[in-house]
Design an enzyme around this catalytic site. Structure first.
Site, PDB file in Angstrom:
ATOM      1  N   CYS A  18      42.689  41.195  42.919  1.00  0.00           N
ATOM      2  CA  CYS A  18      43.465  42.313  42.396  1.00  0.00           C
ATOM      3  C   CYS A  18      44.482  41.853  41.372  1.00  0.00           C
ATOM      4  O   CYS A  18      44.752  40.672  41.223  1.00  0.00           O
ATOM      5  CB  CYS A  18      44.214  42.996  43.533  1.00  0.00           C
ATOM      6  SG  CYS A  18      43.140  43.429  44.899  1.00  0.00           S
ATOM      7  N   GLY A  44      40.558  44.025  38.581  1.00  0.00           N
ATOM      8  CA  GLY A  44      40.172  45.028  39.565  1.00  0.00           C
ATOM      9  C   GLY A  44      39.907  46.343  38.897  1.00  0.00           C
ATOM     10  O   GLY A  44      40.738  46.846  38.148  1.00  0.00           O
ATOM     11  N   ASN A 119      47.741  40.742  46.011  1.00  0.00           N
ATOM     12  CA  ASN A 119      46.569  40.078  45.445  1.00  0.00           C
ATOM     13  C   ASN A 119      46.281  38.854  46.299  1.00  0.00           C
ATOM     14  O   ASN A 119      47.147  38.004  46.463  1.00  0.00           O
ATOM     15  CB  ASN A 119      46.861  39.672  43.994  1.00  0.00           C
ATOM     16  CG  ASN A 119      45.787  38.772  43.385  1.00  0.00           C
ATOM     17  OD1 ASN A 119      46.060  38.003  42.482  1.00  0.00           O
ATOM     18  ND2 ASN A 119      44.562  38.866  43.865  1.00  0.00           N
ATOM     19  N   GLY A 120      45.065  38.786  46.810  1.00  0.00           N
ATOM     20  CA  GLY A 120      44.684  37.657  47.656  1.00  0.00           C
ATOM     21  C   GLY A 120      43.974  38.153  48.882  1.00  0.00           C
ATOM     22  O   GLY A 120      43.565  39.311  48.955  1.00  0.00           O
ATOM     23  N   TYR A 259      36.836  31.496  35.339  1.00  0.00           N
ATOM     24  CA  TYR A 259      36.313  32.835  35.115  1.00  0.00           C
ATOM     25  C   TYR A 259      37.340  33.957  35.192  1.00  0.00           C
ATOM     26  O   TYR A 259      37.345  34.861  34.366  1.00  0.00           O
ATOM     27  CB  TYR A 259      35.205  33.123  36.149  1.00  0.00           C
ATOM     28  CG  TYR A 259      34.732  34.554  36.163  1.00  0.00           C
ATOM     29  CD1 TYR A 259      33.796  34.996  35.226  1.00  0.00           C
ATOM     30  CD2 TYR A 259      35.227  35.466  37.094  1.00  0.00           C
ATOM     31  CE1 TYR A 259      33.371  36.325  35.219  1.00  0.00           C
ATOM     32  CE2 TYR A 259      34.798  36.791  37.091  1.00  0.00           C
ATOM     33  CZ  TYR A 259      33.871  37.209  36.153  1.00  0.00           C
ATOM     34  OH  TYR A 259      33.466  38.509  36.151  1.00  0.00           O
TER      35      TYR A 259
HETATM   36  P1  AMP Z   1      25.048  36.115  39.306  1.00  0.00           P
HETATM   37  O1  AMP Z   1      24.367  37.032  38.375  1.00  0.00           O
HETATM   38  O2  AMP Z   1      25.048  36.652  40.691  1.00  0.00           O
HETATM   39  O3  AMP Z   1      24.533  34.708  39.301  1.00  0.00           O
HETATM   40  O4  AMP Z   1      26.576  36.037  38.860  1.00  0.00           O
HETATM   41  C1  AMP Z   1      26.963  35.221  37.808  1.00  0.00           C
HETATM   42  C2  AMP Z   1      27.622  36.022  36.719  1.00  0.00           C
HETATM   43  O5  AMP Z   1      28.667  36.818  37.278  1.00  0.00           O
HETATM   44  C3  AMP Z   1      28.239  35.103  35.694  1.00  0.00           C
HETATM   45  O6  AMP Z   1      27.829  35.541  34.427  1.00  0.00           O
HETATM   46  C4  AMP Z   1      29.731  35.242  35.879  1.00  0.00           C
HETATM   47  O7  AMP Z   1      30.361  35.418  34.621  1.00  0.00           O
HETATM   48  C5  AMP Z   1      29.913  36.453  36.737  1.00  0.00           C
HETATM   49  N1  AMP Z   1      30.793  36.185  37.900  1.00  0.00           N
HETATM   50  C6  AMP Z   1      30.978  35.057  38.567  1.00  0.00           C
HETATM   51  N2  AMP Z   1      31.841  35.239  39.595  1.00  0.00           N
HETATM   52  C7  AMP Z   1      32.206  36.521  39.569  1.00  0.00           C
HETATM   53  C8  AMP Z   1      33.078  37.332  40.350  1.00  0.00           C
HETATM   54  N3  AMP Z   1      33.746  36.826  41.379  1.00  0.00           N
HETATM   55  N4  AMP Z   1      33.206  38.625  40.024  1.00  0.00           N
HETATM   56  C9  AMP Z   1      32.542  39.138  38.993  1.00  0.00           C
HETATM   57  N5  AMP Z   1      31.688  38.438  38.224  1.00  0.00           N
HETATM   58  C10 AMP Z   1      31.520  37.151  38.489  1.00  0.00           C
END
Ligand code: AMP
Length: 485
Positions: A18, A44, A119-120, A259
């Site tokens: 968040c 979020g 947040n957390g 990220y």
């Molecule tokens: P996936 O398609 O399941 O392998 O997710 C990887 C993609 O989701 C990557 O392009 C990341 O940029 C993005 N990503 C990684 N971690 C998260 C997260 N916690 N929340 C949203 N997107 C994520």
């Protein structure tokens, strides 16, 4: 259907990533909070809420959806008068996208009203909740944050700050909090400092918020990061810093750099964009392969791909175009929508890819959904070789501190080695950044295996706190009625 979890805890554990914002002593508190939340929208997208105080009453507006969709009219903003306010953007992956789970949460205590935005994620929430329910506390939501409310309410200390400290001493996990009482704005970072929280100023009005981009949007000045284990108390007498917890080594979440944080934010005195470029350069040094073109998976892969291309001297090109009117892939709570979302989001820039050897750079592979689709797309566009480089180590363990990583068995890297993943994704080669490479890029030194400088549990399973709820298999007591909105 996904396989049954081999883990000793239910699949519906609460997870929240968040953004929080708070301001004290400004006549436009609600408007500035809404703008701050808008800048923190990446943290979020499911719901947003603001609570203000005008010297007599608290006011609240909370809604499911984006900040800009709800805090955009005079009518709404006029309902939020006062010189002090806090706000929250929520992102959760439980099925509980209910209005009652939208923060800030508010309660009336013996000392008056208080609103909290968190947040957390707490890792002993269920255990503490069970004790509180046995003592007669009545829960109104499924949020772990509500536990803090009950602990503050039942504390035997007299001042609000002492009650908050008393409550937090009983908790484990990650929390960056802002709280608003009739007299005070309070900000807290957990002793490990897992999630970010910064202090800023708009004129004379102090601000507490998750990232510096929320200060930039309103032209506020960054003062400093709230320190791990620090409580900041702001009232008409000024600002006070308290450090009530035993000192411990900091474990900031390294995935914020990879990220989560916005690239234009400065987090823990480091510019996120610069860090991501350095991460890309490390990746190129570790695993470059001969190609004609470096292509980022937009948007999150862009800074790392730039650093990668600069380091190896290969041209950087936008071989994939992203549609910006679709939210982050993971934000949608159900699997069907998530899959659908990936197709909606990216398209190959075909003319640029035909006949080329391409290296795709993304920040992480979680379930593998994005990578499979992107690689297929790039191959259909005529690329002759497709290599993939990931600017973090394999994500092989769940996060219990507020980042939405799925249960371990859904993580591709927990089920497959790198070669098997490469075949599954359909690439000619696949490589991840090493943990040492990641640490070198972020902190300038390799990872200290005895005392890692960051929380990197999603890559290493080195969890920095106990996981009471999960180790002890505490059953859920979340039997609330469901609501429709
Ligand atoms: P996936 O398609 O399941 O392998 O997710 C990887 C993609 O989701 C990557 O392009 C990341 O940029 C993005 N990503 C990684 N971690 C998260 C997260 N916690 N929340 C949203 N997107 C994520």
């Amino acid at each position: 259907m996904a396989p049954a979890s081999p883990l000793p805890f239910p699949r519906t554990r609460p997870q929240e990533e968040c953004g929080v914002f708070g301001i004290f002593g400004h006549p436009d508190a609600a408007q500035l909070t809404a703008l701050g939340l808008h800048a923190l929208q990446h943290r979020g997208q499911e719901a947003a809420g603001i609570v203000t105080y005008d010297g007599h009453h608290f006011f609240t507006h909370r809604a499911l959806g984006l900040v800009g969709d709800h805090f955009n009219t005079r009518a709404v903003m006029d309902q939020l008068p006062g010189n002090a306010g806090i706000g929250h953007n929520r992102y959760s992956t439980t099925g509980d996208t209910l209005l009652r789970n939208v923060q800030p949460i508010f309660a009336d205590f013996a000392f008056g009203g208080m609103a909290i935005a968190h947040n957390g994620n707490l890792t002993n929430a269920r255990a503490v909740r069970k004790t509180l329910v046995a003592r007669g506390c009545l829960f109104q939501s499924t949020m772990d944050t509500e536990i803090i409310i009950h602990l503050v309410a039942t504390s035997l200390y007299s001042t609000v700050v002492d009650r908050v400290i008393d409550a937090l001493r009983q908790l484990e996990g990650a929390y960056s909090l802002v709280a608003l009482t009739q007299k005070k704005l309070i900000g807290v970072r957990d002793p490990l400092g897992v999630r970010p929280l910064v202090l800023g100023r708009m004129g004379e009005a102090p601000i507490l918020c998750s990232e510096t981009c929320a200060l930039d949007i309103i032209g506020a000045t960054y003062i400093r990061d709230v320190e791990p284990g620090e409580i900041i108390v702001i009232d008409d007498d000024g600002l006070r810093s308290i450090k009530p917890f035993a000192p411990t080594r900091q474990r900031f979440c390294v995935f914020e750099y990879v990220y989560f944080a916005r690239p234009d934010s400065v987090v823990e005195r480091r510019n996120v964009y610069e860090i991501r470029k350095r991460i890309g350069a490390e990746l190129a040094r570790e695993s470059h392969v001969a190609v004609d073109m470096v292509v980022p998976v937009p948007d999150s892969g862009v800074p790392a791909a730039l650093g990668y291309a600069e380091e190896c001297g290969v041209s950087f090109d936008l071989g994939i175009i992203r549609n910006h009117y679709v939210g982050r892939t993971f934000i949608e709570p159900t699997d069907n929508i998530r899959h659908f979302g990936v197709r909606l989001k990216h398209n190959a820039n075909a003319g640029h890819l035909a006949g080329k050897r391409v290296v795709l750079v993304d920040d992480s592979i979680v379930r593998g959904t994005t990578s499979v689709k992107i690689v297929e797309m790039v191959r259909s566009a005529g690329a002759t070789e497709v290599h993939m480089r990931i600017s973090s180590p394999p994500t092989s363990s769940s996060c219990f501190y507020g980042i939405d990583t799925p249960e371990e068995e859904e993580l591709l890297a927990s089920r497959m080695d790198v070669d098997t993943m490469a075949r599954y994704i359909g690439v000619d080669s696949l490589a991840f950044l090493s943990p040492d490479g990641l640490y070198r890029a972020v902190a300038g030194t390799p990872r200290d295996p005895e005392h890692p400088q960051f929380c990197d549990a999603c890559f290493t399973a080195a969890y920095p706190t106990s996981l009471t709820d999960y180790d002890g298999c505490i059953p859920e007591q979340l039997t609330l009625l469901t609501e429709s909105h």
